[in-house]
Design an enzyme around this catalytic site. Structure first.
Site, PDB file in Angstrom:
ATOM      1  N   LYS A  15      13.607  44.318  76.947  1.00  0.00           N
ATOM      2  CA  LYS A  15      12.198  44.624  77.231  1.00  0.00           C
ATOM      3  C   LYS A  15      11.797  44.258  78.665  1.00  0.00           C
ATOM      4  O   LYS A  15      12.509  43.523  79.354  1.00  0.00           O
ATOM      5  CB  LYS A  15      11.312  43.893  76.218  1.00  0.00           C
ATOM      6  CG  LYS A  15      11.557  44.321  74.758  1.00  0.00           C
ATOM      7  CD  LYS A  15      10.575  43.635  73.816  1.00  0.00           C
ATOM      8  CE  LYS A  15      10.825  44.060  72.379  1.00  0.00           C
ATOM      9  NZ  LYS A  15       9.802  43.492  71.462  1.00  0.00           N
ATOM     10  N   TYR A  55       7.384  53.167  68.316  1.00  0.00           N
ATOM     11  CA  TYR A  55       6.776  52.186  67.418  1.00  0.00           C
ATOM     12  C   TYR A  55       5.884  52.860  66.375  1.00  0.00           C
ATOM     13  O   TYR A  55       4.847  52.301  66.010  1.00  0.00           O
ATOM     14  CB  TYR A  55       5.962  51.172  68.222  1.00  0.00           C
ATOM     15  CG  TYR A  55       6.797  50.080  68.880  1.00  0.00           C
ATOM     16  CD1 TYR A  55       7.654  49.272  68.130  1.00  0.00           C
ATOM     17  CD2 TYR A  55       6.705  49.829  70.244  1.00  0.00           C
ATOM     18  CE1 TYR A  55       8.406  48.262  68.723  1.00  0.00           C
ATOM     19  CE2 TYR A  55       7.456  48.821  70.846  1.00  0.00           C
ATOM     20  CZ  TYR A  55       8.300  48.034  70.074  1.00  0.00           C
ATOM     21  OH  TYR A  55       9.038  47.027  70.661  1.00  0.00           O
ATOM     22  N   PHE A  63      -1.828  44.273  66.496  1.00  0.00           N
ATOM     23  CA  PHE A  63      -1.088  43.819  67.674  1.00  0.00           C
ATOM     24  C   PHE A  63      -0.546  44.975  68.505  1.00  0.00           C
ATOM     25  O   PHE A  63       0.047  44.746  69.561  1.00  0.00           O
ATOM     26  CB  PHE A  63       0.043  42.851  67.283  1.00  0.00           C
ATOM     27  CG  PHE A  63       1.141  43.432  66.417  1.00  0.00           C
ATOM     28  CD1 PHE A  63       2.119  44.259  66.947  1.00  0.00           C
ATOM     29  CD2 PHE A  63       1.197  43.125  65.057  1.00  0.00           C
ATOM     30  CE1 PHE A  63       3.141  44.779  66.157  1.00  0.00           C
ATOM     31  CE2 PHE A  63       2.218  43.640  64.260  1.00  0.00           C
ATOM     32  CZ  PHE A  63       3.188  44.477  64.817  1.00  0.00           C
ATOM     33  N   ARG A  91      20.708  41.831  64.892  1.00  0.00           N
ATOM     34  CA  ARG A  91      19.462  41.197  64.428  1.00  0.00           C
ATOM     35  C   ARG A  91      19.645  39.676  64.351  1.00  0.00           C
ATOM     36  O   ARG A  91      18.753  38.919  64.719  1.00  0.00           O
ATOM     37  CB  ARG A  91      19.042  41.743  63.054  1.00  0.00           C
ATOM     38  CG  ARG A  91      18.715  43.223  63.049  1.00  0.00           C
ATOM     39  CD  ARG A  91      17.387  43.570  63.665  1.00  0.00           C
ATOM     40  NE  ARG A  91      16.263  43.086  62.892  1.00  0.00           N
ATOM     41  CZ  ARG A  91      14.998  43.329  63.224  1.00  0.00           C
ATOM     42  NH1 ARG A  91      14.705  44.040  64.312  1.00  0.00           N
ATOM     43  NH2 ARG A  91      14.012  42.872  62.490  1.00  0.00           N
ATOM     44  N   THR A  97      11.252  37.284  65.108  1.00  0.00           N
ATOM     45  CA  THR A  97      10.339  37.919  66.071  1.00  0.00           C
ATOM     46  C   THR A  97       9.681  36.921  67.019  1.00  0.00           C
ATOM     47  O   THR A  97       9.600  37.168  68.227  1.00  0.00           O
ATOM     48  CB  THR A  97       9.238  38.694  65.308  1.00  0.00           C
ATOM     49  OG1 THR A  97       9.870  39.650  64.462  1.00  0.00           O
ATOM     50  CG2 THR A  97       8.296  39.405  66.263  1.00  0.00           C
ATOM     51  N   ARG A 108      16.205  35.088  71.398  1.00  0.00           N
ATOM     52  CA  ARG A 108      14.787  34.707  71.458  1.00  0.00           C
ATOM     53  C   ARG A 108      14.627  33.186  71.346  1.00  0.00           C
ATOM     54  O   ARG A 108      13.781  32.584  72.029  1.00  0.00           O
ATOM     55  CB  ARG A 108      14.016  35.415  70.345  1.00  0.00           C
ATOM     56  CG  ARG A 108      13.881  36.922  70.574  1.00  0.00           C
ATOM     57  CD  ARG A 108      13.420  37.601  69.318  1.00  0.00           C
ATOM     58  NE  ARG A 108      13.105  39.029  69.492  1.00  0.00           N
ATOM     59  CZ  ARG A 108      12.979  39.871  68.495  1.00  0.00           C
ATOM     60  NH1 ARG A 108      13.138  39.467  67.245  1.00  0.00           N
ATOM     61  NH2 ARG A 108      12.686  41.149  68.718  1.00  0.00           N
ATOM     62  N   ASN A 118       9.170  39.042  73.609  1.00  0.00           N
ATOM     63  CA  ASN A 118      10.317  38.418  72.936  1.00  0.00           C
ATOM     64  C   ASN A 118      11.648  39.042  73.369  1.00  0.00           C
ATOM     65  O   ASN A 118      12.619  39.019  72.629  1.00  0.00           O
ATOM     66  CB  ASN A 118      10.123  38.443  71.416  1.00  0.00           C
ATOM     67  CG  ASN A 118       9.970  39.847  70.874  1.00  0.00           C
ATOM     68  OD1 ASN A 118      10.076  40.827  71.623  1.00  0.00           O
ATOM     69  ND2 ASN A 118       9.752  39.967  69.586  1.00  0.00           N
ATOM     70  N   HIS A 121      14.366  44.288  71.570  1.00  0.00           N
ATOM     71  CA  HIS A 121      14.111  44.994  70.316  1.00  0.00           C
ATOM     72  C   HIS A 121      15.448  45.487  69.795  1.00  0.00           C
ATOM     73  O   HIS A 121      16.302  45.901  70.581  1.00  0.00           O
ATOM     74  CB  HIS A 121      13.191  46.204  70.559  1.00  0.00           C
ATOM     75  CG  HIS A 121      13.215  47.184  69.412  1.00  0.00           C
ATOM     76  ND1 HIS A 121      12.410  47.057  68.313  1.00  0.00           N
ATOM     77  CD2 HIS A 121      13.998  48.279  69.193  1.00  0.00           C
ATOM     78  CE1 HIS A 121      12.681  48.045  67.463  1.00  0.00           C
ATOM     79  NE2 HIS A 121      13.642  48.798  67.969  1.00  0.00           N
ATOM     80  N   GLU A 132      15.866  55.924  65.992  1.00  0.00           N
ATOM     81  CA  GLU A 132      15.652  55.421  67.352  1.00  0.00           C
ATOM     82  C   GLU A 132      16.732  55.927  68.322  1.00  0.00           C
ATOM     83  O   GLU A 132      16.426  56.233  69.473  1.00  0.00           O
ATOM     84  CB  GLU A 132      15.613  53.882  67.330  1.00  0.00           C
ATOM     85  CG  GLU A 132      14.375  53.353  66.608  1.00  0.00           C
ATOM     86  CD  GLU A 132      14.377  51.843  66.373  1.00  0.00           C
ATOM     87  OE1 GLU A 132      15.317  51.161  66.820  1.00  0.00           O
ATOM     88  OE2 GLU A 132      13.422  51.355  65.747  1.00  0.00           O
TER      89      GLU A 132
HETATM   90  P1  CMP Z   1      10.077  44.396  68.091  1.00  0.00           P
HETATM   91  O1  CMP Z   1      11.361  43.992  67.453  1.00  0.00           O
HETATM   92  O2  CMP Z   1      10.141  45.228  69.308  1.00  0.00           O
HETATM   93  O3  CMP Z   1       9.178  45.141  66.986  1.00  0.00           O
HETATM   94  C1  CMP Z   1       7.777  45.166  67.035  1.00  0.00           C
HETATM   95  C2  CMP Z   1       7.255  44.269  68.131  1.00  0.00           C
HETATM   96  O4  CMP Z   1       5.904  43.968  67.996  1.00  0.00           O
HETATM   97  C3  CMP Z   1       7.959  42.934  68.065  1.00  0.00           C
HETATM   98  O5  CMP Z   1       9.285  43.066  68.476  1.00  0.00           O
HETATM   99  C4  CMP Z   1       7.046  42.096  68.935  1.00  0.00           C
HETATM  100  O6  CMP Z   1       7.282  42.338  70.336  1.00  0.00           O
HETATM  101  C5  CMP Z   1       5.694  42.677  68.568  1.00  0.00           C
HETATM  102  N1  CMP Z   1       5.004  41.904  67.545  1.00  0.00           N
HETATM  103  C6  CMP Z   1       5.306  41.819  66.241  1.00  0.00           C
HETATM  104  N2  CMP Z   1       4.426  41.033  65.593  1.00  0.00           N
HETATM  105  C7  CMP Z   1       3.549  40.635  66.529  1.00  0.00           C
HETATM  106  C8  CMP Z   1       2.392  39.825  66.496  1.00  0.00           C
HETATM  107  N3  CMP Z   1       1.954  39.264  65.346  1.00  0.00           N
HETATM  108  N4  CMP Z   1       1.722  39.624  67.641  1.00  0.00           N
HETATM  109  C9  CMP Z   1       2.153  40.185  68.789  1.00  0.00           C
HETATM  110  N5  CMP Z   1       3.224  40.975  68.897  1.00  0.00           N
HETATM  111  C10 CMP Z   1       3.917  41.188  67.768  1.00  0.00           C
END
Ligand code: CMP
Length: 141
Positions: A15, A55, A63, A91, A97, A108, A118, A121, A132
């Site tokens: 990211k 997404y 969010f 994963r 997350t 992470r 984070n 993805h 994807e």
């Molecule tokens: P990702 O694996 O890219 O999938 C969805 C993304 O949304 C996740 O990683 C985070 O970057 C973001 N995300 C998920 N939950 C939250 C949250 N509660 N607040 C902010 N960002 C979030």
């Protein structure tokens, strides 16, 4: 001759926060040292409509607007990785997350203090990997 099933593929995004922090090499290196193969890799900036497609399952979540702003804020690196059970393996390597709660030893857990910024993805299931990879790398279909 091995009778095991063919290797899986997964989509990974390194990211914009990881690119800004100079962590691309660190993250790619972890995947390489694990023994995963890089089938495709490109630097790209995600634009608004593409973020909504990537997404799709999150566009209605509270969010999502700040997530979209973050994910479109600068270049990212998209990769297709392959290997035995790669979806589950990646994963586990990236951790949960929220970087504040992710286990030490994960990407992470070691390098992020945020649940939005984070760093990485990765596809969460065979169906999302297929969707994807088709979105990011249609030429691999
Ligand atoms: P990702 O694996 O890219 O999938 C969805 C993304 O949304 C996740 O990683 C985070 O970057 C973001 N995300 C998920 N939950 C939250 C949250 N509660 N607040 C902010 N960002 C979030």
């Amino acid at each position: 001759m091995s009778s095991s099933s063919p290797d899986e593929r997964t989509l990974v995004l390194i990211k914009p926060d990881a690119v800004r922090r100079g962590l691309v090499g660190e993250i790619v290196s972890r995947f390489e040292r694990k023994g995963l193969r890089i089938d495709a890799m490109v630097t790209r900036t995600m634009h608004a409509d593409f973020a909504d497609q990537h997404y799709a399952e999150h566009v209605d979540k509270p969010f999502y607007p700040p997530l979209k702003a973050f994910m479109t804020s600068g270049p990212l690196v998209a990769l297709v990785l392959s290997g035995d059970q790669v979806i589950e393996v990646v994963r586990a390597m990236i951790g949960s997350t929220d970087g504040r709660k992710a286990a030490a030893g994960t990407i992470r857990g070691d390098l992020s203090l945020s649940n939005r910024e984070n760093l990485v993805h990765a596809s969460d299931s065979p169906d999302s990997a297929k969707r994807e990879i088709a979105l990011w790398f249609p030429e691999l279909g």
